[in-house]
Design a protein around this motif. Structure first.
Motif, PDB file in Angstrom:
ATOM      1  N   ARG A 168      53.161  33.023  29.217  1.00  0.00           N
ATOM      2  CA  ARG A 168      51.698  33.585  28.943  1.00  0.00           C
ATOM      3  C   ARG A 168      50.613  32.673  29.120  1.00  0.00           C
ATOM      4  O   ARG A 168      49.427  32.732  29.128  1.00  0.00           O
ATOM      5  CB  ARG A 168      51.603  34.453  27.750  1.00  0.00           C
ATOM      6  CG  ARG A 168      52.600  35.690  27.793  1.00  0.00           C
ATOM      7  CD  ARG A 168      52.755  36.318  26.446  1.00  0.00           C
ATOM      8  NE  ARG A 168      53.423  35.246  25.185  1.00  0.00           N
ATOM      9  CZ  ARG A 168      53.215  35.573  24.140  1.00  0.00           C
ATOM     10  NH1 ARG A 168      53.286  36.641  23.582  1.00  0.00           N
ATOM     11  NH2 ARG A 168      53.752  34.572  23.203  1.00  0.00           N
ATOM     12  N   ARG A 188      49.052  30.026  34.417  1.00  0.00           N
ATOM     13  CA  ARG A 188      48.239  30.955  35.238  1.00  0.00           C
ATOM     14  C   ARG A 188      48.335  30.168  36.623  1.00  0.00           C
ATOM     15  O   ARG A 188      47.759  29.151  36.822  1.00  0.00           O
ATOM     16  CB  ARG A 188      46.606  31.144  34.986  1.00  0.00           C
ATOM     17  CG  ARG A 188      46.581  31.832  33.731  1.00  0.00           C
ATOM     18  CD  ARG A 188      46.667  33.339  34.071  1.00  0.00           C
ATOM     19  NE  ARG A 188      47.541  33.871  32.635  1.00  0.00           N
ATOM     20  CZ  ARG A 188      47.590  35.074  32.396  1.00  0.00           C
ATOM     21  NH1 ARG A 188      47.275  35.884  33.525  1.00  0.00           N
ATOM     22  NH2 ARG A 188      48.336  35.519  31.421  1.00  0.00           N
ATOM     23  N   GLU A 218      37.948  31.610  40.257  1.00  0.00           N
ATOM     24  CA  GLU A 218      39.393  32.011  39.648  1.00  0.00           C
ATOM     25  C   GLU A 218      39.938  31.148  38.691  1.00  0.00           C
ATOM     26  O   GLU A 218      40.606  31.810  37.570  1.00  0.00           O
ATOM     27  CB  GLU A 218      40.597  31.976  40.988  1.00  0.00           C
ATOM     28  CG  GLU A 218      40.239  33.083  41.827  1.00  0.00           C
ATOM     29  CD  GLU A 218      41.406  33.158  43.020  1.00  0.00           C
ATOM     30  OE1 GLU A 218      41.026  33.705  44.066  1.00  0.00           O
ATOM     31  OE2 GLU A 218      42.520  32.930  42.566  1.00  0.00           O
ATOM     32  N   ALA A 229      37.897  32.800  35.738  1.00  0.00           N
ATOM     33  CA  ALA A 229      38.646  33.782  35.213  1.00  0.00           C
ATOM     34  C   ALA A 229      39.889  33.744  34.523  1.00  0.00           C
ATOM     35  O   ALA A 229      40.095  34.317  33.454  1.00  0.00           O
ATOM     36  CB  ALA A 229      38.693  34.840  36.478  1.00  0.00           C
ATOM     37  N   ALA A 230      40.828  32.771  34.991  1.00  0.00           N
ATOM     38  CA  ALA A 230      42.022  32.682  34.251  1.00  0.00           C
ATOM     39  C   ALA A 230      41.926  32.101  32.937  1.00  0.00           C
ATOM     40  O   ALA A 230      42.552  32.347  32.094  1.00  0.00           O
ATOM     41  CB  ALA A 230      42.823  31.723  35.080  1.00  0.00           C
ATOM     42  N   VAL A 241      40.896  34.486  30.518  1.00  0.00           N
ATOM     43  CA  VAL A 241      42.024  35.858  30.057  1.00  0.00           C
ATOM     44  C   VAL A 241      42.995  34.779  29.135  1.00  0.00           C
ATOM     45  O   VAL A 241      43.289  35.381  28.098  1.00  0.00           O
ATOM     46  CB  VAL A 241      43.023  35.650  31.385  1.00  0.00           C
ATOM     47  CG1 VAL A 241      44.359  36.437  31.112  1.00  0.00           C
ATOM     48  CG2 VAL A 241      42.185  36.589  32.586  1.00  0.00           C
ATOM     49  N   ALA A 261      41.317  34.977  25.807  1.00  0.00           N
ATOM     50  CA  ALA A 261      41.277  36.162  25.075  1.00  0.00           C
ATOM     51  C   ALA A 261      42.468  36.622  24.768  1.00  0.00           C
ATOM     52  O   ALA A 261      42.646  37.843  23.979  1.00  0.00           O
ATOM     53  CB  ALA A 261      40.718  37.351  26.042  1.00  0.00           C
ATOM     54  N   ALA A 262      43.605  36.024  24.889  1.00  0.00           N
ATOM     55  CA  ALA A 262      44.884  36.452  24.451  1.00  0.00           C
ATOM     56  C   ALA A 262      44.964  36.397  22.942  1.00  0.00           C
ATOM     57  O   ALA A 262      44.213  35.899  22.190  1.00  0.00           O
ATOM     58  CB  ALA A 262      45.988  35.543  25.141  1.00  0.00           C
TER      59      ALA A 262
END
Lengths: 330, 330
Positions: A211, A214, A222, A225-226, A229, A232-233
């Motif tokens: 997880r 990326r 990108e 954005a990655a 993500v 935010a996990a």
DNA sequence: ATGAAAGCGCTAACAT
DNA sequence: ATGTTAGCGCTTTCAT
């Protein structure tokens, strides 16, 4: 050339000798021919010359980059230009954009111009189509990544080692949850760097958490954005390793947007201009594009001089440059 | 080609027709020739072709930049590559380093390869030596700066207007003592930008103070040193305009070193990567290198298509991008 | 030390 | 629709 011969009152062959700086012409004749050349503004035709000459050399090489305007690639370009300049060679430059078809088109166009050699940053894919060309005697060196399915010279960076060092460095600063941002796996550098990440974790006895990884990322947006993500996990990483400079910049933007640039560790692959002026300054694994270019050109010139020894792979070291972002404690 | 003709059982001319995609060959013959070409791995020789063909075209252009690895220059490069790619043309790229002699050498080498056209970022100096070449019919376009003493096409930015706008912008934020950092006056862009600085001051009714102007600067280190000198003076400037991107970065370093980056205003000519991520973010006058390149290529292609109209000068607008450093009040 | 002539791979003109 | 031939600008024999 005929005009020059007529004006100088000598034969064609003599003019050719003078133009090519060959011995066996008297000093007076040389002077006469030279002055005729100047008077007529004569310009030697290298294309016609190479057509007839025995070695068929055009004193021209082709350089295929991912993108001539990418700073890493253009530094390579400059180093290669400088290296071949001494031999009076000119370089055709072209951008493939990681597109195998574009690469083939360009190589085809270069072949049609009878370049003496090729320096290629290969797009992902199969390069065995170049085998006939290679056998035919065209010098060929791959840089930054090896060719796919083709046994040919390559000059590359120690990608795995660099990322391994980055991970080790972060671990030394107390990090256990380290995220990774990588480019398209098909690109050799991207997969080697991912390997380095896994090796680094393994050495530290940290289990790989999928997880936190990326891949297949392309460009700043990108990367940003990655990173968003990852952050935010549920259990966000306390540090991030980025496998490419534009991804690094994207990561910085994402961290900044959340005010986390001084909390989350960051080490990026590839140095970039102003990395030292950002706050915090960015710790990077620096490649030496100029050195890669020099070594590639060196190999190419060897091949052009007739070296037919087995293909070589040169690996250039990379250097971890601590500047701040990689020294944030977990 | 002879081999292809033999294998396909046709004449030389027919193979030539097929290779050049000319009409007047039956579909079956085309297929037969095509398969012979594939089987023999035949590659057309563009050099030999151009030698014999009436128009003498090599489908090749030369591009002379200040330095292929300079980000502004390499963006130009890419735009030009893309523009000519559609016509199947290849580009020779070379770096002159602002060195007139190097420029001549490169142009000479390009001439010897019979390039169809030339796109040149001219070094300072006299370019009238290109007149014979121009008259001879070689398409030629100058970018970023006009040629010296030669009436030829040029695509340039609105240098004076950009710096004028920068000065006006700073004046609007209350500045009266505005410093200026500029490159070597011999370079047209440098002197035009200096003109813009003087115009901006004049419009604001501010007398020029020579002590605030530092010219003949080259590179980051000199930009930093010159800024240090300005800041150390008795009456230091409250804002600085920098005429070139590396000088801007040098200025930032000097300001940072003194903790003045939030006190002294700064506007730089030329945008650069990460200008928006520095703190404060850097206000710049942005050129559009891709647009310059596109326009230059467009002009060049027109000339290649036989346009013999009087030389044109295209001026591209620049844009002031406020980001913070230029909006610091006096 | 120099010149005459052949021919590199190709296209264009002129055949057929 | 296709073949034959001359010749683009040059280098390389082979002469002298």
């Amino acid at each position: 050339m005929l005009d020059v011969a007529a004006l100088a009152g000598v034969g064609l062959a003599t003019v050719s000798r003078v133009v090519n700086g060959k011995a066996g012409v008297s000093a007076v004749t040389v002077a006469r021919v030279q002055s005729a050349i100047d008077r007529l503004d004569y310009r030697h035709n290298v294309n016609a010359s190479s057509l007839r000459r025995l070695d068929r050399k055009t004193a021209t090489i082709g350089l295929l980059l991912e993108d001539v305007s990418n700073p890493f690639m253009s530094s390579l370009h400059r180093a290669i230009e400088d290296a071949v300049r001494e031999r009076g060679m000119l370089v055709f430059a072209g951008s493939c954009d990681e597109n195998a078809e574009r690469e083939r088109e360009l190589i085809s166009a270069l072949r049609a111009r009878r370049v003496d050699g090729l320096v290629v940053v290969p797009a992902a894919g199969d390069h065995s189509y170049l085998l006939p060309e290679l056998r035919h005697g065209t010098a060929m060196v791959f840089v930054d990544r090896p060719a796919g399915f083709l046994d040919a010279d390559a000059v590359v960076s120690d990608n795995a080692g660099g990322v391994r060092a980055a991970v080790t460095h972060l671990v030394a600063h107390g990090h256990r949850r380290i995220g990774y941002l990588g480019a398209v796996r098909g690109i050799a550098t991207a997969s080697e760097r991912l390997d380095g990440y896994q090796q680094g974790l393994a050495r530290a006895g940290i289990a790989l958490d999928e997880r936190l990884v990326r891949m297949e990322l392309n460009g700043m947006a990108e990367g940003e954005a990655a990173t968003a993500v990852l952050l935010a996990a549920g259990e966000p990483p306390t540090a991030i390793v980025s496998g490419q400079n534009f991804l690094t910049i994207g990561a910085i933007k994402a961290l900044r947007a959340r005010g986390l640039q001084r909390q989350v560790g960051l080490v990026g692959f590839d140095d970039f201009l102003l990395a030292d002026l950002l706050e915090p300054a960015v710790t990077v694994i620096a490649q030496d594009p100029a050195e890669l270019g020099r070594r590639a050109a060196e190999l190419l010139l060897l091949r052009l001089d007739g070296d037919r020894s087995p293909s070589r792979r040169i690996e250039c070291p990379v250097e971890l440059v601590p500047r701040g972002s990689g020294e944030i404690a977990a």
